[in-house]
Scaffold this active site. Structure first.
Site, PDB file in Angstrom:
ATOM      1  N   HIS A 315       0.852  -1.185   0.000  1.00  0.00           N
ATOM      2  CA  HIS A 315       0.000   0.000   0.000  1.00  0.00           C
ATOM      3  C   HIS A 315       0.891   1.239   0.000  1.00  0.00           C
ATOM      4  CE1 HIS A 315      -3.589   2.370   0.592  1.00  0.00           C
ATOM      5  NE2 HIS A 315      -3.042   2.956   1.631  1.00  0.00           N
ATOM      6  N   GLU A 326       1.735  -1.585   7.958  1.00  0.00           N
ATOM      7  CA  GLU A 326       1.812  -2.710   7.019  1.00  0.00           C
ATOM      8  C   GLU A 326       3.144  -3.431   7.098  1.00  0.00           C
ATOM      9  OE1 GLU A 326       1.621  -2.214   2.747  1.00  0.00           O
ATOM     10  OE2 GLU A 326       2.114  -0.103   2.927  1.00  0.00           O
TER      11      GLU A 326
END
Length: 426
Positions: A315, A326
């Site tokens: 992302h 993440e």
């Protein structure tokens, strides 16, 4: 590969259309990514002089040159124009004879986070006389004003291009919409509700209202003196994401159907899953548990393990919260393998186009598999010590891979993961 329950029917990507900053069309898009060029610049679509963040990644898009008629241009918001042009390109690229497919067996799944923002805002400014009138006079509205208020018109315009009379939907799950729309299309193919799905996402959010919203929460980068270097995912000196626009539309078929007509297969979609953190509209828990759960669930569906993943299309928005979240999710879901697999963020080059970016990143992932090249993370000069994985800084890398993981994270706590396999590997 894992063993256990049968893997769901693989779905093939047989056509692609892309409108992206810095490179219209699939070829221009891929050339930009592999060159590591950035397409971020000062905003030209409106006067942003009074804004905190005055930079964005805009598309060099002329609807007339892209074959849209004057009536289509007047009727459609820029976001729908993106979707329609990408759909035409994807269908042409696929070589599919739509006349041979019953229209009720053709479906559409399009994602968008903010819909027809540009025209909707323009119309409100006119109707309210620049915001001075609280009660607006609808007599001053253009005939298509209602269409701008209803995002599903984007999917309807797309359906009109391909003659889809099957399931047609607009998926609006924020910044994961592009992944979720393709995931929805995959499931419709697997359950037999359609034989061909036109799926993807589009966004044209570079407008005063959208920019003001992100300014208010200080999510976008204020590095206005360095537009080209402002999007810096995983870099210690990053200051937020850079708003972008664009679209990607894919033609999807069941793999066996694609093989029967000897279609080009860019990649196979072998797993998809999504989760929510039920926690906060914009906040993320630091442990990355929900994204990790989505990754694990997608791997279970694909019947693969961490060692099978050859590249992660992150992302990578460029906010400290998201990049660290993440990174933790990759470690939590992949274990030691997270330190071995290359990871990169194409948002460093084309900005963050909200609901569209997930589909654009699927296109990038499919091309990475086909070309066996990992796009770089541009502007990554000083890695954040808390982001300690292999983020492929600055330059593209030749890399042998069979499976790519693409992930998305969105406001509202949405977390999605999709797995793509090299065409012909299953």
């Amino acid at each position: 590969m894992r063993v256990g329950r049968p893997r769901r029917t693989p779905v093939a990507i047989t056509g692609m259309g892309v409108v992206a900053p810095g490179g219209l069309g699939v070829k221009g898009f891929w050339e930009l990514l592999t060159a590591g060029r950035t397409a971020t610049r000062e905003i030209s679509l409106f006067d942003a002089s009074g804004f905190r963040s005055r930079i964005a990644a805009e598309c060099e898009f002329d609807p007339r040159q892209e074959g849209l008629s004057p009536r289509e241009i007047r009727r459609m918001d820029r976001v729908a124009q993106f979707a329609v042009v990408c759909t035409r390109d994807a269908l042409g690229d696929s070589g599919l004879d739509l006349a041979a497919v019953p229209p009720e067996r053709i479906g559409v799944s399009i994602g968008s986070a903010v819909g027809c923002t540009m025209r909707l805002e323009e119309e409100y400014v006119v109707l309210s006389d620049g915001g001075r009138e609280w009660l607006v006079d609808p007599a001053y509205a253009v005939p298509h004003a209602y269409d701008y208020m209803v995002p599903s018109t984007i999917a309807a315009e797309t359906a009109g291009v391909c003659g889809a009379e099957g399931p047609v939907a607009l998926i609006s799950t924020g910044c994961t919409a592009g992944l979720d729309a393709v995931g929805h299309a995959v499931r419709l193919l697997q359950e037999g509700s359609a034989d061909v799905m036109v799926a993807g996402a589009a966004e044209a959010p570079i407008s005063p209202i959208t920019s003001a919203c992100f300014d208010a929460i200080k999510a976008t980068s204020p590095d206005n003196d360095d537009p080209a270097g402002a999007s810096r995912p995983f870099d210690l000196d990053r200051h937020g994401f850079v708003l972008g626009e664009g679209a990607a539309v894919l033609v999807l078929e069941r793999l066996d159907d694609a093989r029967r007509r000897s279609a080009r297969v860019y990649a196979e979609i072998i797993g998809f899953a999504s989760r929510s953190n039920a926690f906060h509209m914009t906040g993320l828990k630091p442990d990355g548990r929900e994204m990790a759960e989505a990754i694990r669930a997608a791997m279970d569906l694909a019947r693969i393990g961490p060692d099978d993943i050859g590249y992660i299309n992150a992302h990578g928005s460029g906010t400290k919260q998201n990049d660290r979240h993440e990174t933790a999710a990759f470690k939590r879901s992949l274990g030691a393998r997270a330190y071995e697999v290359p990871v990169s963020s194409v948002k460093s080059m084309i900005g963050h186009s909200l609901g569209a970016i997930g589909s654009i990143e699927i296109a990038a992932s499919a091309l990475a598999l086909e070309q066996q090249v990992v796009p770089p993370t541009a502007n990554l000069h000083t890695p954040d010590p808390e982001c300690d994985l292999d983020y492929v800084p600055l330059s593209a890398r030749d890399h042998a891979m069979e499976v790519v993981l693409s992930v998305g994270s969105g406001f509202g706590g949405f977390q999605s993961a999709m797995l793509l396999a090299k065409g012909g590997t299953t």
